[in-house]
Scaffold this active site. Structure first.
Site, PDB file in Angstrom:
ATOM      1  N   LYS A   1       0.861  -1.186   0.000  1.00  0.00           N
ATOM      2  CA  LYS A   1       0.000   0.000   0.000  1.00  0.00           C
ATOM      3  C   LYS A   1       0.891   1.227   0.000  1.00  0.00           C
ATOM      4  CE  LYS A   1      -3.651   2.430   2.399  1.00  0.00           C
ATOM      5  NZ  LYS A   1      -4.628   2.409   3.494  1.00  0.00           N
TER       6      LYS A   1
ATOM      7  N   LYS B   1       1.130  10.121   5.356  1.00  0.00           N
ATOM      8  CA  LYS B   1       1.250   8.751   5.866  1.00  0.00           C
ATOM      9  C   LYS B   1       2.552   8.080   5.420  1.00  0.00           C
ATOM     10  CE  LYS B   1      -3.752   8.174   6.372  1.00  0.00           C
ATOM     11  NZ  LYS B   1      -4.922   7.252   6.252  1.00  0.00           N
TER      12      LYS B   1
ATOM     13  N   SER C   1      -9.965   5.386  -5.166  1.00  0.00           N
ATOM     14  CA  SER C   1     -10.886   6.497  -5.396  1.00  0.00           C
ATOM     15  C   SER C   1     -10.390   7.479  -6.458  1.00  0.00           C
ATOM     16  CB  SER C   1     -11.137   7.226  -4.078  1.00  0.00           C
ATOM     17  OG  SER C   1      -9.917   7.666  -3.510  1.00  0.00           O
TER      18      SER C   1
ATOM     19  N   ARG D   1     -10.715  10.000   1.159  1.00  0.00           N
ATOM     20  CA  ARG D   1     -10.675  10.698   2.454  1.00  0.00           C
ATOM     21  C   ARG D   1     -11.835  11.676   2.565  1.00  0.00           C
ATOM     22  NH1 ARG D   1      -4.086  11.180   2.506  1.00  0.00           N
ATOM     23  NH2 ARG D   1      -3.747   8.914   2.537  1.00  0.00           N
TER      24      ARG D   1
ATOM     25  N   TYR E   1     -14.753   0.721  -7.584  1.00  0.00           N
ATOM     26  CA  TYR E   1     -16.031   1.416  -7.414  1.00  0.00           C
ATOM     27  C   TYR E   1     -16.915   1.212  -8.645  1.00  0.00           C
ATOM     28  CZ  TYR E   1     -13.457   3.339  -3.528  1.00  0.00           C
ATOM     29  OH  TYR E   1     -12.713   3.458  -2.378  1.00  0.00           O
TER      30      TYR E   1
ATOM     31  N   LYS F   1      -2.034  -1.585  -3.927  1.00  0.00           N
ATOM     32  CA  LYS F   1      -2.900  -0.416  -3.908  1.00  0.00           C
ATOM     33  C   LYS F   1      -2.061   0.850  -3.945  1.00  0.00           C
ATOM     34  CE  LYS F   1      -6.027   1.837  -0.795  1.00  0.00           C
ATOM     35  NZ  LYS F   1      -6.379   1.997   0.578  1.00  0.00           N
TER      36      LYS F   1
ATOM     37  N   GLU G   1       7.520  -6.934   1.728  1.00  0.00           N
ATOM     38  CA  GLU G   1       6.237  -6.812   2.439  1.00  0.00           C
ATOM     39  C   GLU G   1       5.399  -8.080   2.240  1.00  0.00           C
ATOM     40  OE1 GLU G   1       4.882  -4.771   4.503  1.00  0.00           O
ATOM     41  OE2 GLU G   1       5.942  -2.868   4.366  1.00  0.00           O
TER      42      GLU G   1
HETATM   43  C1  PBG Z   1      -7.650   3.556   5.213  1.00  0.00           C
HETATM   44  C2  PBG Z   1      -7.837   3.316   3.760  1.00  0.00           C
HETATM   45  C3  PBG Z   1      -7.594   4.225   2.708  1.00  0.00           C
HETATM   46  C4  PBG Z   1      -8.086   3.628   1.554  1.00  0.00           C
HETATM   47  C5  PBG Z   1      -8.581   2.372   1.917  1.00  0.00           C
HETATM   48  N1  PBG Z   1      -8.404   2.199   3.281  1.00  0.00           N
HETATM   49  C6  PBG Z   1      -7.062   5.606   2.699  1.00  0.00           C
HETATM   50  C7  PBG Z   1      -5.772   5.924   3.295  1.00  0.00           C
HETATM   51  O1  PBG Z   1      -4.936   5.077   3.575  1.00  0.00           O
HETATM   52  O2  PBG Z   1      -5.593   7.121   3.538  1.00  0.00           O
HETATM   53  C8  PBG Z   1      -8.092   4.267   0.195  1.00  0.00           C
HETATM   54  C9  PBG Z   1      -9.105   3.763  -0.761  1.00  0.00           C
HETATM   55  C10 PBG Z   1      -9.368   4.641  -1.927  1.00  0.00           C
HETATM   56  O3  PBG Z   1      -8.715   5.678  -2.149  1.00  0.00           O
HETATM   57  O4  PBG Z   1     -10.271   4.282  -2.695  1.00  0.00           O
HETATM   58  N2  PBG Z   1      -6.551   3.069   5.831  1.00  0.00           N
END
Ligand code: PBG
Length: 348
Positions: free
Chosen positions: A218, A241, A298, A228, A337, A272, A257
């Site tokens: 991730k 993050k 997203s 968010r 989505y 991701k 990982e």
């Molecule tokens: C939370 C999480 C996130 C997403 C899925 N779980 C956002 C982040 O890490 O800030 C993102 C999913 C998306 O953008 O569609 N830990």
């Protein structure tokens, strides 16, 4: 036949016949593409509804379908509406849904305590879905960001995201969700050692069959922006993050990982975001051969949705092409989505 002459350029002009495909050309890759039936016959990958996981946003209230501004076509559902929408997804053949709660500022605190409330929004949604649509898989994230006032996935101690203080809280969160009936726990927090701790707790509880889909690779990505907004964390997040999510520059590290997550007991791994990281997806799938998923996040959705709204891209063809690209790169499934739209298109 004109005589071949040296034209002084140092190259001898080739015979006309050599500049055209020879009459007896053996390798013509276009032969297999000449008609629909043969293209279908030689297709290497085929996208089906079974490849799709639908992420959906839930919010409090009844009868609520609240549009997410930065994700045209996506809504936050109250629990009753989520059940209806999930029933529809099941009817379209989508095997699983992934739930994400919107929590307003009032529910959030420093420690993300609401994550451990057995009656929180996610747990209530899990129970309602399992009750009404028992045959669809329910996936729930483990991470504190929907519940913390600072928007981070872990506990902040002395200004740092404290790994080892966070892991036991994530374990509790996983147990609360498993207790509610969640089929798959998806740790999206990127703390070290969390998969092992969650697996051990599930094993010693009565949750031996609860799967873990690890957010393995991730990345700290700009493509999470609209998410968010959808979960109400956009204003909340302080800083970024990058001390826990991966650096977009790295892919060897994704192998490390994955090695850890698999050894720690993950049943499935995930990459991701999706489209900018197809190389990572291919490497993980080739190297480990375990069930590997991709999350078309997203920002990828919004980027495409905006182009569809403007009429710049053909919606149906683009959705299917992108999702097929994930399959080609090695995905066993895609969180998207567009899951319901794609399942409908595949049904036609
Ligand atoms: C939370 C999480 C996130 C997403 C899925 N779980 C956002 C982040 O890490 O800030 C993102 C999913 C998306 O953008 O569609 N830990």
């Amino acid at each position: 036949m004109p005589k071949l002459m040296d034209d002084g350029t140092g190259t001898v002009p080739r015979r006309r016949s050599e500049t055209r495909p020879a009459a007896g050309l053996v390798r013509r890759l276009r032969r297999n593409r000449k008609a629909g039936w043969t293209r279908r016959m030689v297709a290497e990958h085929r996208l089906t509804a079974d490849d799709l996981i639908w992420p959906l946003f839930v919010t409090s209230g009844r009868g609520v379908r609240e549009p997410v501004g930065s994700m045209p076509g996506v809504v936050r559902h109250s629990v009753d509406e989520a059940v209806k929408a999930v029933r529809e997804a099941a009817g379209l053949g989508v095997p699983a849904v992934a739930l994400f709660p919107y929590s307003d500022a009032g529910v959030r605190d420093e420690r993300g305590s609401e994550a451990l409330n057995p009656d929180n929004l996610v747990c209530r949604t899990i129970r309602a879905i399992k009750d009404a649509v028992p045959d669809i898989g329910v996936i729930a994230d483990v991470a504190l960001d929907p519940y913390t006032s600072h928007g981070h996935d872990g506990l902040v101690i002395d200004g740092r995201i404290d790994n080892d203080a966070t892991v036991p809280v994530l374990v509790e969160q996983a147990l609360v969700q498993a207790e509610a009936g969640c089929d798959v726990i998806a740790p999206s927090d990127m703390m070290d050692g969390r998969v092992a701790a969650i697996r051990a707790a599930l094993e010693s509880g009565s949750f031996k069959d609860t799967q873990i889909m690890a957010y393995t690779a991730k990345y700290a990505s700009a493509f999470y922006g609209p998410f968010r907004d959808a979960v109400g964390a956009a204003g909340a997040l302080k800083g970024d993050k990058r001390t826990y999510q991966m650096d977009p520059a790295n892919s060897d590290e994704a192998l490390r990982e994955a090695e850890l997550d698999i050894a720690e007991g993950a049943d499935m791994i995930m990459v991701k975001p999706g489209m900018p990281y197809l190389d990572v997806l291919r490497r993980l799938k080739s190297h480990f051969g375990v069930p590997t998923f991709a999350y078309q996040v997203s920002g990828e959705y919004s980027m495409l949705a905006a182009s569809f709204e403007k009429g710049w891209l053909d919606r149906d063809r683009t959705i299917l092409e992108c999702l097929t690209g994930f399959k080609r790169a090695g995905a066993d499934g895609i969180l998207t989505y567009f899951a319901k739209d794609a399942a409908r298109l595949l049904d036609e």
